[in-house]
Design an enzyme around this catalytic site. Sequence first.
Site: not given
Ligand code: CMP
Length: 141
Positions: A49, A85, A91, A102, A112, A115, A126
Amino acid sequence: MQKTVVIIKPDAVKKNFIGKIIARFESEGFKLIAAKFIRLDDEILSKWYEHHRHKPFFPELVSFMTETPVAAMVWEGEDVIFKVREICGPTDSRKAQKGTLRGDFGEDIQRNAIHASEDETAAKKEMNLMFTPEEIHTYEK
Ligand code: CMP
């Protein structure tokens, strides 16, 4: 053939959704070419991340992603990155349609369920972070 990395996150692991998620991808005709449980730690999550490291939600995200081991996998198929996706949905699970993973299995923007790699560059990064080359099977000759 294109490859993508999927992680079934701790919320979905706790709720026994692993099989349902795998079945959904198999029903699309994608091939599962690597799979394992892995306990993520600060080091791997900081790399995974990297683009979220300075965001306010990062500490909470690390805490969530280390609640349980996660199920990490590589799926192979035509246009698999985009299609996976699409099946995952947006998300924020609260905004995801029913019928998406999701929408059916996630809780909110953080918890969610799943990933999936964003593009080919992310998929390669990854795959290298999660798997050794020997752990990835291929059906291609
Ligand atoms: P993903 O897109 O798999 O990878 C980044 C992750 O960060 C996302 O899934 C969520 O699990 C988390 N995430 C993204 N935006 C937010 C947010 N605004 N608040 C909390 N968690 C977040």
